[in-house]
Motif scaffolding. Structure first.
Motif, mmCIF file in Angstrom:
data_model
loop_
_atom_site.group_PDB
_atom_site.id
_atom_site.type_symbol
_atom_site.label_atom_id
_atom_site.label_comp_id
_atom_site.label_asym_id
_atom_site.label_seq_id
_atom_site.Cartn_x
_atom_site.Cartn_y
_atom_site.Cartn_z
ATOM 1 N N LYS A 155 0.830 -1.201 0.000
ATOM 2 C CA LYS A 155 0.000 0.000 0.000
ATOM 3 C C LYS A 155 0.869 1.257 0.000
ATOM 4 N N GLU B 262 1.271 4.794 1.128
ATOM 5 C CA GLU B 262 0.723 5.647 2.194
ATOM 6 C C GLU B 262 0.649 7.108 1.768
ATOM 7 N N SER B 263 1.711 7.602 1.122
ATOM 8 C CA SER B 263 1.721 9.002 0.705
ATOM 9 C C SER B 263 2.629 9.197 -0.496
ATOM 10 N N SER C 181 4.799 12.447 -2.519
ATOM 11 C CA SER C 181 5.259 13.830 -2.549
ATOM 12 C C SER C 181 5.908 14.077 -3.896
ATOM 13 N N SER D 157 -1.686 16.501 -4.246
ATOM 14 C CA SER D 157 -2.268 15.680 -3.189
ATOM 15 C C SER D 157 -1.309 14.588 -2.745
ATOM 16 N N ALA D 158 -1.205 14.392 -1.440
ATOM 17 C CA ALA D 158 -0.296 13.393 -0.872
ATOM 18 C C ALA D 158 -0.867 11.982 -0.961
ATOM 19 N N LYS D 159 -2.113 11.845 -1.360
ATOM 20 C CA LYS D 159 -2.753 10.525 -1.452
ATOM 21 C C LYS D 159 -3.012 10.162 -2.905
ATOM 22 N N LEU D 160 -2.829 8.890 -3.205
ATOM 23 C CA LEU D 160 -3.192 8.397 -4.526
ATOM 24 C C LEU D 160 -4.706 8.313 -4.631
ATOM 25 N N VAL D 161 -5.248 8.688 -5.762
ATOM 26 C CA VAL D 161 -6.677 8.551 -6.029
ATOM 27 C C VAL D 161 -6.804 7.570 -7.182
ATOM 28 N N THR E 218 7.510 8.253 -2.790
ATOM 29 C CA THR E 218 6.367 7.569 -2.196
ATOM 30 C C THR E 218 6.802 6.914 -0.897
ATOM 31 N N ASP F 23 3.562 1.310 2.895
ATOM 32 C CA ASP F 23 3.211 0.729 4.182
ATOM 33 C C ASP F 23 4.452 0.057 4.765
#
Length: 119
Positions: free
Chosen positions: A65, A67-68, A70, A82-86, A104, A107
Protein backbone atom coordinates in the motif's frame (compact mmCIF):
# COMPACT_ATOMS: atom_id res chain seq x y z
CA UNK A 1 42.90 8.66 5.92
CA UNK A 2 42.14 12.33 5.69
CA UNK A 3 40.83 13.90 2.51
CA UNK A 4 40.87 17.61 1.86
CA UNK A 5 38.04 19.70 0.41
CA UNK A 6 39.57 22.90 -0.94
CA UNK A 7 42.87 24.27 0.24
CA UNK A 8 44.22 25.64 3.53
CA UNK A 9 44.40 29.15 2.07
CA UNK A 10 40.62 29.68 2.03
CA UNK A 11 39.80 33.27 2.99
CA UNK A 12 37.98 33.69 6.27
CA UNK A 13 36.82 36.50 8.54
CA UNK A 14 38.97 36.48 11.65
CA UNK A 15 36.55 38.71 13.55
CA UNK A 16 38.75 41.81 13.57
CA UNK A 17 36.58 44.64 12.28
CA UNK A 18 35.54 42.64 9.24
CA UNK A 19 39.07 42.20 7.90
CA UNK A 20 39.46 39.16 5.68
CA UNK A 21 42.69 37.20 5.88
CA UNK A 22 44.17 34.12 4.32
CA UNK A 23 43.55 31.10 6.53
CA UNK A 24 46.53 29.10 7.72
CA UNK A 25 44.75 25.92 8.75
CA UNK A 26 42.63 23.27 7.10
CA UNK A 27 38.89 23.55 7.44
CA UNK A 28 36.58 20.64 8.12
CA UNK A 29 33.13 20.51 6.53
CA UNK A 30 30.38 18.20 7.68
CA UNK A 31 28.29 17.48 4.59
CA UNK A 32 24.83 16.11 5.32
CA UNK A 33 23.06 14.45 2.42
CA UNK A 34 19.37 13.86 2.85
CA UNK A 35 18.01 10.74 1.17
CA UNK A 36 14.63 12.46 0.73
CA UNK A 37 15.22 13.37 -2.88
CA UNK A 38 17.51 10.55 -3.83
CA UNK A 39 16.36 8.76 -6.94
CA UNK A 40 16.46 5.04 -6.36
CA UNK A 41 16.09 2.11 -8.67
CA UNK A 42 12.35 1.56 -8.81
CA UNK A 43 12.71 -1.26 -11.29
CA UNK A 44 11.46 -3.70 -8.64
CA UNK A 45 8.65 -5.76 -10.18
CA UNK A 46 6.49 -5.03 -7.11
CA UNK A 47 6.54 -1.28 -7.78
CA UNK A 48 5.87 0.51 -11.06
CA UNK A 49 4.89 3.89 -12.44
CA UNK A 50 3.78 5.06 -15.88
CA UNK A 51 3.66 6.88 -18.26
CA UNK A 52 6.98 8.64 -18.28
CA UNK A 53 6.87 11.28 -19.67
CA UNK A 54 3.51 12.12 -18.12
CA UNK A 55 0.94 14.59 -19.43
CA UNK A 56 -1.86 14.67 -16.83
CA UNK A 57 -1.95 11.63 -14.53
CA UNK A 58 0.87 9.46 -13.26
CA UNK A 59 -0.14 5.89 -12.45
CA UNK A 60 1.61 4.23 -9.51
CA UNK A 61 1.11 0.59 -8.64
CA UNK A 62 2.68 -1.35 -5.82
CA UNK A 63 2.14 -4.70 -4.15
CA UNK A 64 2.49 -2.75 -0.88
CA UNK A 65 0.00 0.00 0.00
CA UNK A 66 1.21 3.50 -0.93
CA UNK A 67 0.72 5.65 2.19
CA UNK A 68 1.72 9.00 0.71
CA UNK A 69 3.15 10.67 -2.37
CA UNK A 70 5.26 13.83 -2.55
CA UNK A 71 6.25 15.65 -5.72
CA UNK A 72 9.35 17.88 -5.82
CA UNK A 73 10.69 20.03 -8.61
CA UNK A 74 14.31 19.74 -9.63
CA UNK A 75 15.23 22.54 -7.17
CA UNK A 76 13.86 20.43 -4.30
CA UNK A 77 10.72 22.48 -3.69
CA UNK A 78 7.63 20.48 -2.71
CA UNK A 79 4.83 20.90 -5.23
CA UNK A 80 1.18 21.41 -4.26
CA UNK A 81 0.01 17.92 -5.26
CA UNK A 82 -2.27 15.68 -3.19
CA UNK A 83 -0.30 13.39 -0.87
CA UNK A 84 -2.75 10.52 -1.45
CA UNK A 85 -3.19 8.40 -4.53
CA UNK A 86 -6.68 8.55 -6.03
CA UNK A 87 -7.44 5.32 -7.89
CA UNK A 88 -3.69 4.70 -8.14
CA UNK A 89 -3.07 8.06 -9.82
CA UNK A 90 -1.31 11.34 -9.05
CA UNK A 91 -2.79 14.43 -10.72
CA UNK A 92 0.11 16.30 -12.31
CA UNK A 93 -2.02 18.22 -14.81
CA UNK A 94 -1.52 21.61 -13.11
CA UNK A 95 2.27 21.34 -12.92
CA UNK A 96 4.50 23.12 -15.41
CA UNK A 97 6.47 21.01 -17.87
CA UNK A 98 9.78 19.87 -16.45
CA UNK A 99 11.54 17.20 -14.42
CA UNK A 100 10.08 16.13 -11.07
CA UNK A 101 11.13 13.77 -8.32
CA UNK A 102 8.30 11.60 -6.97
CA UNK A 103 8.79 10.18 -3.48
CA UNK A 104 6.37 7.57 -2.20
CA UNK A 105 6.11 6.20 1.31
CA UNK A 106 4.88 2.62 1.36
CA UNK A 107 3.21 0.73 4.18
CA UNK A 108 5.94 -0.22 6.64
CA UNK A 109 7.94 2.96 6.03
CA UNK A 110 9.80 1.94 2.87
CA UNK A 111 10.39 4.75 0.38
CA UNK A 112 10.56 4.62 -3.39
CA UNK A 113 11.75 7.69 -5.31
CA UNK A 114 11.96 8.19 -9.03
CA UNK A 115 12.31 10.86 -11.68
CA UNK A 116 9.45 11.78 -14.01
CA UNK A 117 9.31 14.15 -16.95
CA UNK A 118 6.13 16.24 -17.19
CA UNK A 119 5.19 17.32 -20.73
Amino acid sequence: SVNRLGAPDVFNNNGTSGAWVAGTTDYVFNLVCSPLLAVGDASNAKFSYYPNPVVDYLNISSSTKVESVSVYNIAGQKMPVSAKLVNGKVDMSKLAPGVYIITTTLDGGKNESFKVVKK
